[in-house]
Design a protein around this motif. Structure first.
Motif, PDB file in Angstrom:
ATOM      1  N   VAL A  21       0.794  -0.986   0.179  1.00  0.00           N
ATOM      2  CA  VAL A  21      -0.177   0.277  -0.305  1.00  0.00           C
ATOM      3  C   VAL A  21       0.742   0.941   0.004  1.00  0.00           C
ATOM      4  CG1 VAL A  21      -2.411  -0.805   1.260  1.00  0.00           C
ATOM      5  CG2 VAL A  21      -0.076   0.015   2.440  1.00  0.00           C
ATOM      6  N   TYR A  22       0.331   2.336  -0.720  1.00  0.00           N
ATOM      7  CA  TYR A  22       1.034   4.223  -0.834  1.00  0.00           C
ATOM      8  C   TYR A  22       0.498   4.789   0.057  1.00  0.00           C
ATOM      9  CZ  TYR A  22       4.178   0.613  -2.644  1.00  0.00           C
ATOM     10  OH  TYR A  22       5.264  -0.457  -3.279  1.00  0.00           O
ATOM     11  N   ALA A  23       0.667   5.970   0.120  1.00  0.00           N
ATOM     12  CA  ALA A  23      -0.343   6.849   0.940  1.00  0.00           C
ATOM     13  C   ALA A  23      -0.250   7.630  -0.625  1.00  0.00           C
ATOM     14  CB  ALA A  23       0.980   8.681   0.791  1.00  0.00           C
ATOM     15  N   ASP A  24      -2.337   8.230  -0.139  1.00  0.00           N
ATOM     16  CA  ASP A  24      -2.678   8.548  -1.361  1.00  0.00           C
ATOM     17  C   ASP A  24      -2.720   9.988  -1.611  1.00  0.00           C
ATOM     18  OD1 ASP A  24      -5.108   7.860  -2.686  1.00  0.00           O
ATOM     19  OD2 ASP A  24      -6.155   9.567  -1.928  1.00  0.00           O
ATOM     20  N   GLU A  25      -2.657  11.101  -0.790  1.00  0.00           N
ATOM     21  CA  GLU A  25      -2.054  12.062  -0.557  1.00  0.00           C
ATOM     22  C   GLU A  25      -1.021  12.629  -0.625  1.00  0.00           C
ATOM     23  OE1 GLU A  25      -4.577  16.019  -1.329  1.00  0.00           O
ATOM     24  OE2 GLU A  25      -5.824  14.068  -0.736  1.00  0.00           O
ATOM     25  N   GLU A  86      -6.614   1.891   1.716  1.00  0.00           N
ATOM     26  CA  GLU A  86      -6.150   0.994   1.052  1.00  0.00           C
ATOM     27  C   GLU A  86      -4.654   1.386   0.422  1.00  0.00           C
ATOM     28  OE1 GLU A  86      -9.140   2.501   0.109  1.00  0.00           O
ATOM     29  OE2 GLU A  86     -10.310   1.023   0.132  1.00  0.00           O
ATOM     30  N   ASN A  87      -4.870   2.773   1.192  1.00  0.00           N
ATOM     31  CA  ASN A  87      -2.834   2.710   0.757  1.00  0.00           C
ATOM     32  C   ASN A  87      -2.484   4.415   2.061  1.00  0.00           C
ATOM     33  OD1 ASN A  87      -2.983   2.355  -1.633  1.00  0.00           O
ATOM     34  ND2 ASN A  87      -4.898   4.013  -2.603  1.00  0.00           N
ATOM     35  N   ARG A  88      -2.071   3.702   3.084  1.00  0.00           N
ATOM     36  CA  ARG A  88      -1.762   3.794   3.660  1.00  0.00           C
ATOM     37  C   ARG A  88       0.162   3.925   4.114  1.00  0.00           C
ATOM     38  NH1 ARG A  88      -5.885   4.417   6.663  1.00  0.00           N
ATOM     39  NH2 ARG A  88      -4.572   5.321   8.536  1.00  0.00           N
ATOM     40  N   THR A  89       0.782   3.613   3.321  1.00  0.00           N
ATOM     41  CA  THR A  89       2.074   3.797   3.843  1.00  0.00           C
ATOM     42  C   THR A  89       3.449   4.440   3.032  1.00  0.00           C
ATOM     43  OG1 THR A  89       2.522   1.988   3.949  1.00  0.00           O
ATOM     44  CG2 THR A  89       4.509   2.099   3.559  1.00  0.00           C
ATOM     45  N   PHE A  90       3.768   5.707   2.874  1.00  0.00           N
ATOM     46  CA  PHE A  90       4.964   6.243   2.379  1.00  0.00           C
ATOM     47  C   PHE A  90       6.059   6.322   2.152  1.00  0.00           C
ATOM     48  CE2 PHE A  90       7.203  10.313   2.231  1.00  0.00           C
ATOM     49  CZ  PHE A  90       6.885  10.937   1.082  1.00  0.00           C
ATOM     50  N   ARG A 160      16.322   2.870   2.500  1.00  0.00           N
ATOM     51  CA  ARG A 160      14.368   3.652   2.598  1.00  0.00           C
ATOM     52  C   ARG A 160      14.386   3.567   3.956  1.00  0.00           C
ATOM     53  NH1 ARG A 160      11.493  -2.573   0.677  1.00  0.00           N
ATOM     54  NH2 ARG A 160       9.717  -1.514   1.109  1.00  0.00           N
ATOM     55  N   ILE A 161      12.889   4.152   3.952  1.00  0.00           N
ATOM     56  CA  ILE A 161      12.090   3.835   5.042  1.00  0.00           C
ATOM     57  C   ILE A 161      10.382   4.576   4.459  1.00  0.00           C
ATOM     58  CG2 ILE A 161      12.103   5.315   6.964  1.00  0.00           C
ATOM     59  CD1 ILE A 161      14.203   6.784   6.271  1.00  0.00           C
ATOM     60  N   ASP A 162       9.887   2.950   5.764  1.00  0.00           N
ATOM     61  CA  ASP A 162       8.716   2.870   5.299  1.00  0.00           C
ATOM     62  C   ASP A 162       7.827   3.542   6.162  1.00  0.00           C
ATOM     63  OD1 ASP A 162       9.180   1.945   3.031  1.00  0.00           O
ATOM     64  OD2 ASP A 162       8.679  -0.147   3.294  1.00  0.00           O
ATOM     65  N   PHE A 163       7.585   4.611   6.143  1.00  0.00           N
ATOM     66  CA  PHE A 163       6.487   5.180   7.384  1.00  0.00           C
ATOM     67  C   PHE A 163       4.762   4.339   6.719  1.00  0.00           C
ATOM     68  CE2 PHE A 163       9.402   8.238   6.575  1.00  0.00           C
ATOM     69  CZ  PHE A 163       9.740   8.171   7.930  1.00  0.00           C
ATOM     70  N   THR A 164       4.321   3.673   7.542  1.00  0.00           N
ATOM     71  CA  THR A 164       2.833   3.002   7.599  1.00  0.00           C
ATOM     72  C   THR A 164       1.801   3.813   8.871  1.00  0.00           C
ATOM     73  OG1 THR A 164       3.414   1.148   6.746  1.00  0.00           O
ATOM     74  CG2 THR A 164       1.575   1.034   7.243  1.00  0.00           C
ATOM     75  N   VAL A 165       1.106   4.336   8.107  1.00  0.00           N
ATOM     76  CA  VAL A 165      -0.106   4.404   8.874  1.00  0.00           C
ATOM     77  C   VAL A 165      -1.018   3.743  10.138  1.00  0.00           C
ATOM     78  CG1 VAL A 165      -2.240   6.465   9.667  1.00  0.00           C
ATOM     79  CG2 VAL A 165      -0.239   7.246   7.914  1.00  0.00           C
TER      80      VAL A 165
END
Length: 241
Positions: A21-25, A86-90, A160-165
């Motif tokens: 998943v990925y950040a949406d905005e 659906e998209n929560r990771t940057f 690499r750094i993943d930020f997941t809400v």
């Protein structure tokens, strides 16, 4: 959300994240008018005894954003990240120019009360195979969340750094900094000279000009230049709307 008073609850991710998943905005945060001198932080600098900050030579993100604002030492610039179910990771990719250790991650971010963000750290030397590092639960120091990176016994060129809400609708991210223990080793950079032929590995020279002498240094193993090397984008990636 760009002030020193951080309210996001942050958890260290000690196991590999499996979410695709990925950040949406993503929006670049603009400086806000200061309410009081105490509430607004103009600089976002941090240091640690016996540690050296790593020199991030380039960076990029998924989804695409201006990551330069995350390495400018300013708290009033950064990114506002909004997520969906659906998209929560940057994800932020960084390159150091040469291989090096990383022993500590400092992140300045903020969110609404009860927001949770999982932070995971990965390293690579070919930007294709990523090794996840164990990190400790964060401490709050000088307005930064600080994570110890455990067991880094190899030098890596890419981090690499993943930020997941986990809980919440998003958060703001102002600054990222990587540090290593001062092992007493000289700092090196690639000598690009006037021209570097394709496929040729530049030599290494001391980063401190005063230490540069006419000696031939042994170059490190070849590492594809970043960001021209291919980043392992996950299938199904969508740009924010």
């Amino acid at each position: 959300m760009k002030k020193l008073r951080l309210s996001a609850a942050v958890l260290a991710a000690l196991a590999a994240l499996s979410m695709n998943v990925y950040a949406d905005e993503v929006e670049e945060a603009l400086p806000e008018a200061a309410e009081t001198a105490e509430e607004t932080v103009l600089t976002a600098e941090i240091s640690f005894p016996g540690m050296q900050e790593l020199n991030v030579t380039s960076s990029m993100s998924e989804p695409d954003a201006d990551t330069a604002v995350l390495f400018d030492s300013l708290a009033v610039t950064g990114l506002d990240l909004n997520v969906t179910e659906e998209n929560r990771t940057f994800t932020v990719y960084t390159a150091l120019g040469v291989r090096d250790y990383a022993d500590l991650l400092a992140v300045q971010m903020a969110g609404e009360p009860c927001t949770t963000v999982e932070v995971a750290v990965y390293a690579s030397n070919d930007d294709e195979t990523w090794v996840q590092m164990d990190v400790t639960a964060p401490t709050d120091e000088s307005g930064f969340y600080v994570f110890d990176i455990l067991g880094c016994e190899e030098k890596y060129a890419f981090w690499r750094i993943d930020f997941t809400v986990g809980m919440g609708d998003g958060f703001s991210l102002s600054e990222i900094a990587l540090f290593k223990q001062d092992r007493g080793e000289p700092e090196y950079i690639y000598d690009l000279g006037d021209e570097v032929a394709e496929g040729e590995l530049p030599g290494l020279i001391p980063a401190d000009p005063e230490l540069r002498i006419d000696v031939e240094l042994v170059p490190e193993a070849y590492v594809k230049p970043f960001p021209h090397a291919r980043i392992p984008f996950i299938m199904g990636f969508c740009m924010g709307k």
